[in-house]
Design a protein around this motif. Sequence first.
Motif, mmCIF file in Angstrom:
data_model
loop_
_atom_site.group_PDB
_atom_site.id
_atom_site.type_symbol
_atom_site.label_atom_id
_atom_site.label_comp_id
_atom_site.label_asym_id
_atom_site.label_seq_id
_atom_site.Cartn_x
_atom_site.Cartn_y
_atom_site.Cartn_z
ATOM 1 N N SER A 103 0.817 -1.219 0.000
ATOM 2 C CA SER A 103 0.000 0.000 0.000
ATOM 3 C C SER A 103 0.853 1.273 0.000
ATOM 4 C CB SER A 103 -0.954 -0.002 1.195
ATOM 5 O OG SER A 103 -0.217 -0.038 2.380
ATOM 6 N N LYS A 104 2.153 1.182 0.253
ATOM 7 C CA LYS A 104 3.083 2.329 0.226
ATOM 8 C C LYS A 104 2.543 3.545 1.002
ATOM 9 C CE LYS A 104 6.427 1.058 -2.873
ATOM 10 N NZ LYS A 104 6.423 -0.344 -2.419
ATOM 11 N N GLY A 105 2.103 3.310 2.215
ATOM 12 C CA GLY A 105 1.575 4.409 3.031
ATOM 13 C C GLY A 105 2.716 5.245 3.616
ATOM 14 N N THR A 106 2.341 6.221 4.439
ATOM 15 C CA THR A 106 3.382 7.059 5.055
ATOM 16 C C THR A 106 3.567 6.694 6.521
ATOM 17 O OG1 THR A 106 1.658 8.664 5.394
ATOM 18 C CG2 THR A 106 3.181 9.090 3.572
ATOM 19 N N SER A 107 2.746 5.738 7.010
ATOM 20 C CA SER A 107 2.934 5.291 8.392
ATOM 21 C C SER A 107 3.469 3.858 8.363
ATOM 22 C CB SER A 107 1.612 5.377 9.154
ATOM 23 O OG SER A 107 0.670 4.588 8.494
ATOM 24 N N VAL A 108 3.652 3.299 9.555
ATOM 25 C CA VAL A 108 4.214 1.944 9.619
ATOM 26 C C VAL A 108 3.068 0.949 9.805
ATOM 27 C CG1 VAL A 108 5.849 0.463 10.837
ATOM 28 C CG2 VAL A 108 6.287 2.922 10.675
ATOM 29 N N GLY A 109 2.970 -0.024 8.924
ATOM 30 C CA GLY A 109 1.917 -1.036 9.038
ATOM 31 C C GLY A 109 2.425 -2.188 9.897
ATOM 32 N N PHE A 110 1.652 -2.557 10.921
ATOM 33 C CA PHE A 110 2.126 -3.654 11.779
ATOM 34 C C PHE A 110 0.968 -4.440 12.387
ATOM 35 C CE2 PHE A 110 1.528 -0.091 14.650
ATOM 36 C CZ PHE A 110 0.968 -0.664 15.780
ATOM 37 N N ARG A 111 1.298 -5.655 12.790
ATOM 38 C CA ARG A 111 0.420 -6.452 13.659
ATOM 39 C C ARG A 111 1.223 -6.721 14.909
ATOM 40 N NH1 ARG A 111 -1.389 -11.874 11.076
ATOM 41 N NH2 ARG A 111 -2.414 -12.119 13.088
ATOM 42 N N PHE A 112 0.548 -6.863 16.051
ATOM 43 C CA PHE A 112 1.308 -7.093 17.283
ATOM 44 C C PHE A 112 0.694 -8.228 18.090
ATOM 45 C CE2 PHE A 112 2.146 -6.325 21.830
ATOM 46 C CZ PHE A 112 3.527 -6.437 21.801
ATOM 47 N N GLY B 167 1.607 -14.733 22.161
ATOM 48 C CA GLY B 167 0.826 -15.495 21.186
ATOM 49 C C GLY B 167 -0.561 -14.938 20.884
ATOM 50 N N GLN B 168 -0.980 -13.898 21.575
ATOM 51 C CA GLN B 168 -2.331 -13.346 21.362
ATOM 52 C C GLN B 168 -2.232 -12.003 20.630
ATOM 53 O OE1 GLN B 168 -5.295 -14.792 22.736
ATOM 54 N NE2 GLN B 168 -3.916 -16.497 23.226
ATOM 55 N N PHE C 236 12.681 3.844 6.023
ATOM 56 C CA PHE C 236 12.399 2.629 5.247
ATOM 57 C C PHE C 236 11.239 1.828 5.834
ATOM 58 C CE2 PHE C 236 15.465 1.498 8.496
ATOM 59 C CZ PHE C 236 14.966 0.308 9.002
ATOM 60 N N LEU C 237 10.913 2.096 7.105
ATOM 61 C CA LEU C 237 9.841 1.315 7.743
ATOM 62 C C LEU C 237 8.492 1.507 7.066
ATOM 63 C CD1 LEU C 237 10.609 1.713 11.570
ATOM 64 C CD2 LEU C 237 10.871 -0.348 10.170
ATOM 65 N N SER C 238 8.287 2.691 6.435
ATOM 66 C CA SER C 238 6.969 2.928 5.819
ATOM 67 C C SER C 238 6.773 2.078 4.562
ATOM 68 C CB SER C 238 6.762 4.407 5.516
ATOM 69 O OG SER C 238 7.706 4.821 4.567
ATOM 70 N N SER C 239 7.854 1.501 4.031
ATOM 71 C CA SER C 239 7.628 0.613 2.878
ATOM 72 C C SER C 239 7.596 -0.861 3.288
ATOM 73 C CB SER C 239 8.662 0.868 1.769
ATOM 74 O OG SER C 239 9.912 1.146 2.306
ATOM 75 N N LEU C 240 7.517 -1.089 4.613
ATOM 76 C CA LEU C 240 7.463 -2.474 5.101
ATOM 77 C C LEU C 240 6.168 -2.752 5.865
ATOM 78 C CD1 LEU C 240 11.063 -2.968 6.588
ATOM 79 C CD2 LEU C 240 10.237 -3.607 4.320
ATOM 80 N N GLU C 241 5.852 -4.023 5.934
ATOM 81 C CA GLU C 241 4.751 -4.461 6.787
ATOM 82 C C GLU C 241 5.392 -5.323 7.864
ATOM 83 O OE1 GLU C 241 1.420 -5.563 4.230
ATOM 84 O OE2 GLU C 241 1.138 -7.177 5.718
ATOM 85 N N LEU C 242 5.103 -5.037 9.124
ATOM 86 C CA LEU C 242 5.782 -5.743 10.216
ATOM 87 C C LEU C 242 4.810 -6.667 10.945
ATOM 88 C CD1 LEU C 242 7.649 -2.677 11.823
ATOM 89 C CD2 LEU C 242 8.455 -4.146 9.966
ATOM 90 N N HIS C 243 5.311 -7.835 11.280
ATOM 91 C CA HIS C 243 4.550 -8.752 12.127
ATOM 92 C C HIS C 243 5.395 -8.932 13.381
ATOM 93 C CE1 HIS C 243 2.857 -12.452 13.654
ATOM 94 N NE2 HIS C 243 1.816 -12.256 12.875
ATOM 95 N N ILE C 244 4.938 -8.320 14.485
ATOM 96 C CA ILE C 244 5.761 -8.285 15.704
ATOM 97 C C ILE C 244 5.175 -9.256 16.720
ATOM 98 C CG2 ILE C 244 6.676 -6.765 17.522
ATOM 99 C CD1 ILE C 244 5.795 -4.385 15.684
ATOM 100 N N SER C 245 5.999 -10.160 17.227
ATOM 101 C CA SER C 245 5.491 -10.999 18.323
ATOM 102 C C SER C 245 6.489 -10.989 19.460
ATOM 103 C CB SER C 245 5.157 -12.405 17.858
ATOM 104 O OG SER C 245 6.233 -12.933 17.164
ATOM 105 N N SER C 246 5.929 -10.861 20.661
ATOM 106 C CA SER C 246 6.741 -10.567 21.826
ATOM 107 C C SER C 246 6.319 -11.416 23.010
ATOM 108 C CB SER C 246 6.483 -9.084 22.122
ATOM 109 O OG SER C 246 7.508 -8.538 22.854
ATOM 110 N N SER C 247 7.281 -11.795 23.848
ATOM 111 C CA SER C 247 6.912 -12.486 25.094
ATOM 112 C C SER C 247 7.925 -12.132 26.185
ATOM 113 C CB SER C 247 6.864 -13.992 24.875
ATOM 114 O OG SER C 247 8.130 -14.429 24.464
ATOM 115 N N ASN C 248 7.480 -12.246 27.421
ATOM 116 C CA ASN C 248 8.336 -11.902 28.566
ATOM 117 C C ASN C 248 8.761 -13.153 29.315
ATOM 118 O OD1 ASN C 248 8.021 -9.194 28.036
ATOM 119 N ND2 ASN C 248 6.459 -8.871 29.609
#
Length: 357
Positions: free
Chosen positions: A65-74, A78-79, A101-113
Amino acid sequence: MNSDFVCPKVDAAISGKESWQAPSNIALVKYWGKYGEQLPKNSSLSFTLNKSTTTTTVAYKPNDSKGTSVGFRFLFEGQERVDFHPKLEAFFTRILPYQPFLSSLELHISSSNSFPHSSGIASSASAYAALAAALVAIEKSIAPERSNLYWLQKTSFLARLGSGSAARSIEGPMMIWGSHPQLKESSNDFAVKHAAIAPLFQDFQDCILLVDKGQKAVSSSLGHGLMQGHPFAAARFEQAQQNTQQLASVLAEGDLEAFIRIVESEALTLHAMMQTSNPYFVLMRPNTLHIIEAIWAFRRETKTPVCFTLDAGANVHVLYPKEAAAKVLPWIKERLLDYCQAGAYLLDSVGEGVKKM
Ligand code: PMV
């Protein structure tokens, strides 16, 4: 805006995955009061922890979509967690000028403690440090060659834009953040490693007693805000500057007595600032005070060099040299765990900072 940390915009159609682990840290000289874009009103000095960590994986691919913000899922543990989106969006808005460069990427972020959820342990330091480390690793793959020091500083710089104290979680065993005229290399923009440390402090122990596992009663942003217009603010910032400098020397000399004096005074001063702000807060619980008194009595009676520090909450970090552990741990288990919620505690020690998984 610090132009040193601006990465040139590249429209690289890149994809891949980065997994990084970052520890939490505990401030010995406290950061409490900020200005501008997450810049500290005074320098602070912290222990990097070892076992209390966040691990974050960032999978990335071109964003059509070449937006100007950062596209992500978080995802957290696991939820899918959309409730974290506003904070992450604010973070990405802040860091985008430094990583366009982040605005031309789509990020899938998964995190755990590594530490239990709702243990009363603030995870923002380890969380933003791990995320920043992953984002810098992506940048490294497309940007010009730079020194290792540059990348460490950039990681700390970006982590700081998420949570101030996260700037100090990048390396270990001890970090200084905030510029100080007497401490060469110190900066408001990123934390630097405090290199001169006596062996005694290189494997220091931190037993975190979980007095109250609930959510923080006062958020950090609210707390920092309360220092604006606080009647004692100027004196406090000056005192913290002196304590950072003194503690830096004390750590190099291995002076345990001076260490205890500065560290306990810093903890109580942080709480005193909250108790004297408008509105005022008492973040200790009765059991926090019971533990502090027990530590003082034990130290007086046995001459064991054990002391405490506090974060912006009721939990107590019991600090002691490794060689005292055989004496201190049985005492903690016998005398202090009754003051903890469901007897809960975490055993940690000084650690080394972020690592690639
Ligand atoms: O990083 P923040 O904005 O959550 O602030 C942290 C403040 C204290 O934990 C109370 C002290 C410190 O220096 O870590």
